[in-house]
Motif scaffolding. Sequence first.
Motif, PDB file in Angstrom:
ATOM      1  N   ARG A 223     101.985  39.957  44.540  1.00  0.00           N
ATOM      2  CA  ARG A 223     102.309  40.002  43.120  1.00  0.00           C
ATOM      3  C   ARG A 223     101.117  40.615  42.410  1.00  0.00           C
TER       4      ARG A 223
ATOM      5  N   CYS B 258      96.588  37.087  46.409  1.00  0.00           N
ATOM      6  CA  CYS B 258      97.049  38.355  46.969  1.00  0.00           C
ATOM      7  C   CYS B 258      95.895  39.354  46.980  1.00  0.00           C
TER       8      CYS B 258
ATOM      9  N   LEU C 289     105.983  42.651  44.372  1.00  0.00           N
ATOM     10  CA  LEU C 289     107.359  42.228  44.186  1.00  0.00           C
ATOM     11  C   LEU C 289     107.707  41.982  42.726  1.00  0.00           C
ATOM     12  N   ASP C 290     106.682  41.688  41.892  1.00  0.00           N
ATOM     13  CA  ASP C 290     107.009  41.455  40.490  1.00  0.00           C
ATOM     14  C   ASP C 290     107.389  42.754  39.793  1.00  0.00           C
TER      15      ASP C 290
ATOM     16  N   GLY D   2     112.708  42.212  43.521  1.00  0.00           N
ATOM     17  CA  GLY D   2     111.571  41.380  43.869  1.00  0.00           C
ATOM     18  C   GLY D   2     111.886  39.912  43.963  1.00  0.00           C
ATOM     19  N   LYS D   3     112.691  39.446  43.016  1.00  0.00           N
ATOM     20  CA  LYS D   3     112.957  38.006  42.978  1.00  0.00           C
ATOM     21  C   LYS D   3     113.666  37.544  44.240  1.00  0.00           C
TER      22      LYS D   3
ATOM     23  N   GLU E  83     111.341  37.550  47.125  1.00  0.00           N
ATOM     24  CA  GLU E  83     110.388  36.439  47.102  1.00  0.00           C
ATOM     25  C   GLU E  83     111.045  35.154  47.586  1.00  0.00           C
ATOM     26  N   GLN E  84     112.264  34.938  47.151  1.00  0.00           N
ATOM     27  CA  GLN E  84     112.974  33.740  47.603  1.00  0.00           C
ATOM     28  C   GLN E  84     113.181  33.771  49.107  1.00  0.00           C
TER      29      GLN E  84
ATOM     30  N   SER F 289     104.168  29.638  44.902  1.00  0.00           N
ATOM     31  CA  SER F 289     104.744  30.887  45.386  1.00  0.00           C
ATOM     32  C   SER F 289     104.383  31.075  46.853  1.00  0.00           C
TER      33      SER F 289
ATOM     34  N   LEU G  25     103.842  33.988  48.095  1.00  0.00           N
ATOM     35  CA  LEU G  25     103.021  35.188  48.208  1.00  0.00           C
ATOM     36  C   LEU G  25     101.542  34.836  48.253  1.00  0.00           C
TER      37      LEU G  25
END
Lengths: 131, 500
Positions: free
Chosen positions: A42, A48, A67-68, A73-74, A77-78, A92, A94
């Motif tokens: 992110r 990160c 990913l943001d 991205g969402k 991320e999930q 998170s 990440l």
Amino acid sequence: MEYEIGGRWGYRWCVGSSSSSPDGLERVVRMASESAVVVFSRSGCCMCHAVKRLLCGMGVNARVYELDRHPFGKDMEQALMALLRSSSSAASALPVVFIGGNLVGAIDSVLASHINGSLVPLLKQAGALWL
Amino acid sequence: MATHRMGESGLSESAPSTSSHLHAPYGVLHGISSPSSSLVNQGSGYYFGGLEEAILQGVKIRSEEAKASLFSGKPATTLAMFPSWPMRFQHTPREGGSKSGGESTDSESGLNTISSKTEAQFEPESESPMSKKASCTDYQAFDQQQRQQLQQLEQDMASDASRCQTLQNQNQSPNNPFQAKRKGDGSKSEKQLDPKTLRRLAQNREAARKSRLRKKAYVQQLESSRLKLSQLEQELQRARSQGLLVGGGRTASANLSSGAAIFDMEHGRWLEEDQRHMEELRRSLEAAVSDNELRVMVENYLRHYDEIFELKGVAAKSDVFHVMNGMWTTPAERCFLWISGFRPSDLIGMLIQQLEPVAERQILGMCELRQSTQQAEEALTQGLDQLQHSLLHTVVGGLDVDGVQQMFLAMTKLSNLEAFIRQADNLRQQTLHRLCQLLTVRQAARCFLVIGEYYGRLRALSSLWASRPRESLINDETCHQITTNMPIVHQSSQNHFSSF
């Protein structure tokens, strides 16, 4: 609707009727295999940043996906969070690192493997490190 | 009795009668209130003594008030100016007054000729609590007397109470001559009322007022710092009773959160257990125990370290700053912390020198370990720097506008601190485990001993430093002596500190 992933992942992923997660995971998988070293991160995240600096410091040219800033991205991320089945109750998942298309894990796994001495051979095997 | 109530009646009974002269401090008041029979220049020292007394008492006095009460002839105001005085002080002048009243008539004629100079001589002793009226001054000897008394006041500040006591006792005797003197000199004062005199009187009044205020401020400062000291001592007592001051020289404040306090106690217990592990290892090494037994001990020691890392993780969840700032360690340890603990690469560097019978393979492995820990540390440090910068950026962004949103954002960023502590501890844990993989059992046991010894000496250094003689701050030689007297500690700490 069920979805299975086999092959290099070596496991099956079954999902319910939601259509977003398979897309997310599928994307993750696809993007992870495109480069030797892939980092999902992110943009503002400091952890990160730490992972990126670690790889750069070792001389690895990693492919980074913020990913943001990614359209899907969402979902991705999930999917990653589910992949990791985070034992750490972090907000998170990440950053997540893939080497040679294989999942290494979050920063603690990366650091552990580096101290173990297993990270460098992995990188060499994937062709990310020379010599 | 009524006539001798100096505090109350001095002003009201300002009728020019001989009995009024008996109330020595208020003779002056009479002088001013009735210009014809001014006793302006009388008993200057007398009043300065009273000044000192008042200052020592820490009572609020204002010369304007004094003047006002003088001129308005209100006895009640005078009494109200000394609210903190116990009754005995008020009684004393009365007694003094009564005595002087009896004797003044006898000694009046005799003392009439006493000059103001002699008055000055009596001054340091004559501290009547009632004579605070600086307006009634002998301008000739005023400045000199004032300086004298200021110096004396500086010296005697520490013994306020006892001084007041002695003053009280001394009040009785000097009262008589002064009252008589004042009375006797009443006739002289009339000749000295010219504009020059008045101006000098006013100046003197001003100077006296200023010095009084300064003294009052000083005394108040002393009292407040005394209060603070007693408060601090109470806090310390409370902290000690709660068992927070455990182990060598670790200080605790009364403001510990519960999570922090719990962690401090657990760390204390961990340190005791650490000592036990070290003792066991040392004995085993000397006794040349078998490798298998030693391996069990080393693994126990590893688990012991795993414990503290887990405890730190839990504590970081509840109080991240307590853990991050190393408030659970001694000052010397705290000084060289890296993200709430030791820097693994420096530990490896220290240990490499301690392995005596060591194979080349092991040296290589240790150097590799040092390099990889260095890289990991660098990455985490840079991540933490980025956190700090983004936090700064967030907070600064909210300076112009209402910063509520920015503060909320900053809070979420701060929550990453816990993650960094977690990763740093993870790094340390992995380093220790890797160490045990690389080395033989005996080497690993010795390494643990060295680590424990190093931290023990750092803690000892902390307490030594805290209890060093303060003269060493001034005297460089003493300082050098102290450092040369601790060669072991100095050397061992030097090994580690040089790599920083």
